[in-house]
Design a protein around this motif. Structure first.
Motif, mmCIF file in Angstrom:
data_model
loop_
_atom_site.group_PDB
_atom_site.id
_atom_site.type_symbol
_atom_site.label_atom_id
_atom_site.label_comp_id
_atom_site.label_asym_id
_atom_site.label_seq_id
_atom_site.Cartn_x
_atom_site.Cartn_y
_atom_site.Cartn_z
ATOM 1 N N TYR A 1 0.779 -1.247 0.268
ATOM 2 C CA TYR A 1 0.017 -0.165 -0.034
ATOM 3 C C TYR A 1 0.784 1.338 -0.134
ATOM 4 O O TYR A 1 1.880 1.254 0.524
ATOM 5 C CB TYR A 1 -0.879 0.092 1.174
ATOM 6 N N THR B 1 -6.706 1.045 -6.799
ATOM 7 C CA THR B 1 -5.813 0.018 -7.029
ATOM 8 C C THR B 1 -5.789 -1.027 -6.008
ATOM 9 O O THR B 1 -6.400 -0.946 -4.801
ATOM 10 C CB THR B 1 -4.429 0.539 -7.194
ATOM 11 N N LYS C 1 0.284 3.724 -8.196
ATOM 12 C CA LYS C 1 0.814 3.481 -7.062
ATOM 13 C C LYS C 1 2.265 4.092 -6.932
ATOM 14 O O LYS C 1 2.914 4.208 -5.974
ATOM 15 C CB LYS C 1 0.958 1.844 -6.940
ATOM 16 N N ASP D 1 -2.878 5.048 -3.349
ATOM 17 C CA ASP D 1 -3.725 3.798 -3.636
ATOM 18 C C ASP D 1 -5.014 4.047 -4.416
ATOM 19 O O ASP D 1 -5.547 3.116 -4.979
ATOM 20 C CB ASP D 1 -4.181 3.300 -2.258
ATOM 21 N N VAL E 1 6.817 0.324 -5.111
ATOM 22 C CA VAL E 1 5.956 -0.565 -3.999
ATOM 23 C C VAL E 1 6.683 -1.484 -3.148
ATOM 24 O O VAL E 1 7.547 -2.579 -3.588
ATOM 25 C CB VAL E 1 4.873 -1.336 -4.791
#
Length: 616
Positions: free
Chosen positions: A5, A64, A104, A109, A208
């Motif tokens: 996240y 997402t 992202k 998010d 990420v």
């Protein structure tokens, strides 16, 4: 925060011009995972009963999943959700490509678009920098031109999401285009058009973080190996894309033909995957996807020369092919391109044309209504002209652009019998007469006419007996849990065979744990899925569009048996569907009499506040 996240969602108020972050908490992640889970939570909580879908109080959500931007194959789906101007109810729609990973990488998010601008605007997200800029230069452009122009202005590294003229003109079946991909269903383009937002441009240069990088590498290697070894994902899809389903369904006698009058098309061999190979010039893949099922098709000569599209996918081939009695593949490529340029859902547009042709044949509309256009199945020139009128909102096209349910209401008489939809959303290219589980999916899904809530795959390939009726209600509940969890992760349906063809499989727990660190057993995953489904359907119930009375099929599927072919005689009578609805409600823990959630189920899912809003 858990891995996977970014930790925040951008809230954009177009009325005031304010921009603020919304925290993604651990509780939100644990209860809803992401994707459509986040969308269901925010839309139910923030869009009140009775809100005008094209008014400032409706919201346009871009979400997402936690896997977006990682190396997990096919996990690049972007979720668009809103109250639908086509159906008046809950709607989520999905697109592949690169937009979700880029968002992202930019550190977000999701995005919540609310309010309404007084003039055309463009939202620009450049990592942490978010701003609303003048969108006038791009207003009026078709989608390809707009995206190319935005990138020329901002930089080629930006990913773009835009609407076309159909969205600007508030056509209820208008869609959102991301690169060459579409979030097609339910009218998201019209919602953006009502907000005067031409689109969103995103550039992200971050990364990420995941909970177990070494374990994830091992999982991805295993997953990619299985994808390559599987005949479907390793061979058929890379070669044909989804166009291969044309021959499969036609052989079963379950290929919708002439507005579902029949289910076998004599011209199927002219619009199938083998024929499409003659037009393919390139192959493409979404972010981190080893399948590569997208194809660029181009028309080299003839009246449609120069037309090209990424696709057409099976649904589009059906919509403008067998559904219209049309076996000219070049015209289908042209229709696909036209829909993408104007920003229109191919399934709804093709369905509306088929509906109009049948109404013309039955004398429900005439040459005066069509301004001299004689509607007939098998005439691709007439169908393409009708599509242009829908795209431009011209004469009868203005009516058909409202969708088949609204058009049937305005035409009157028996027109409703030829309007093939569920909950106001046009039925796609999978038989609700021949595939029992699919019929239950159409009837009980929050969106209605989509093959992405219920699924046809297991029955079609023989993994589950297609001839068995008993048990298909509880079977569909398991399917809906599986699809809901896929959508919360942002995973493509092409890998449903690995995540769980008929139930929630072990891949869900494994990949969630590796990416996020959350260890969710099967029962907990069931709860997550049920929580999301309850909010989605609860949204409809609150609008007065839910309950047992709303869970039904179009007239043709429940009253007209398939007239000929291998599946001759098959259909889903109302009394049979009602027995299966009992199974669905029982498996969900809902009341069989009303088709509404039970209080004890809402308490178990910590959704007591939902019950109070639904009067339960």
């Amino acid at each position: 925060m858990y891995g996977g996240y970014a930790g925040k969602i951008a809230r954009i108020d177009l009325t005031s011009g304010t921009i603020s972050p919304v925290e993604v908490t651990k509780q939100l992640a644990e209860n809803y995972i992401g994707g459509n889970g986040f969308a269901a939570k925010f839309l139910f909580d923030e869009v009140n009963k009775g809100v005008d879908p094209l008014g400032p109080e409706n919201k346009y959500l871009v979400m997402t999943g936690p896997l977006a931007g990682t190396s997990v194959p096919t996990a690049s789906r972007t979720v668009i959700a809103m109250k639908s101007p086509l159906t008046g109810s809950w709607m989520d729609s999905y697109s592949g490509g690169t937009f979700a990973p880029t968002l992202k990488f930019a550190g977000w998010d999701g995005i919540i678009i609310e309010g309404q601008s007084a003039k055309p605007v463009l939202l620009v997200i450049d990592n942490d920098q978010v701003k609303i800029v003048d969108g006038t230069p791009w207003w009026g452009m078709k989608t390809r031109e707009a995206q190319e122009s935005i990138k020329e202005h901002l930089g080629s590294e930006f990913d773009t999401l835009v609407i076309g003229p159909a969205g600007e003109n508030l056509v209820p079946m208008a869609c959102t285009i991301m690169g060459d991909n579409a979030a097609g269903r339910g009218g998201s383009g019209a919602v953006l058009g009502s907000k005067k937002l031409k689109g969103i441009a995103v550039r992200g240069t971050g990364a990420v973080k995941v909970a177990d990088l070494a374990g994830l590498h091992e999982f991805v290697h295993e997953f990619r190996t299985k994808i390559k070894a599987n005949p479907g994902t390793g061979q058929a899809l890379p070669k044909f894309g989804t166009s291969g389903v044309v021959s499969t369904n036609n052989a079963l006698g379950m290929l919708g033909t002439r507005n579902w009058r029949e289910e076998q098309f004599e011209g199927a061999d002219k619009i199938n995957g083998e024929t499409m190979l003659n037009f393919i010039t390139k192959r493409r893949a979404c972010y981190a996807c080893p399948i590569g099922c997208a194809h660029v098709a181009e028309v080299p000569q003839g009246c449609y020369a120069g037309s090209s599209s990424v696709g057409p996918e099976y649904e589009t081939i059906w919509a403008f092919g067998s559904n219209l009695g049309n076996d000219v593949f070049e015209s289908i490529i042209y229709a696909d391109r036209l829909c993408d340029e104007y920003g229109i859902d191919t399934v709804s547009a093709g369905s509306a044309i088929g509906f109009a042709i049948e109404c013309f044949e039955k004398g429900l509309i005439n040459l005066e209504d069509t301004k001299g256009l004689k509607l007939e199945f098998g005439n691709h020139e007439v169908s393409m002209e009708l599509l242009r009128r829908i795209a431009e909102g011209k004469d009868i096209g203005l009516l058909l652009g409202q969708g088949v349910r609204a058009a049937a209401e305005k035409i009157g008489g028996d027109a409703w019998k030829y309007a093939v939809h569920a909950k106001g959303l046009e039925i796609p290219a999978h038989s609700g007469r021949g595939i029992p589980g699919m019929a239950v999916g159409y009837a009980t899904g929050a969106r209605g006419g989509t093959h992405q809530d219920g699924r046809p795959t297991a029955e079609r390939i023989g993994a589950v007996d297609i001839n068995t009726i008993e048990g298909k209600g509880s079977y569909t509940v398991k399917i809906q849990r599986m699809t809901t969890l896929q959508d919360s992760l942002g995973v493509c349906r092409m890998t449903e065979g690995f995540f769980g063809l008929t139930d929630v499989g072990e891949y869900f727990n494994r990949v969630i744990k590796l990416v996020t660190g959350m260890d969710l057993d099967k029962d907990t995953l069931y709860d997550v899925a049920d929580r999301i489904i309850t909010l989605e359907i609860g949204f409809n119930i609150r609008e007065g569009l839910g309950g047992r009375g709303a869970d039904k099929l179009p007239y043709k599927f429940s009253h007209n048996p398939i007239p000929a072919g291998p599946a001759q005689g098959r259909y889903m009578p109302e009394e049979t569907l009602h027995k299966l609805l009992d199974e669905v409600y029982e498996a969900r823990g809902w009341d069989k009499e009303t088709g509404l959630p039970k209080k004890e189920m809402l308490e178990r899912l910590n959704l007591n506040y939902v019950g109070s809003q639904l009067g339960l």
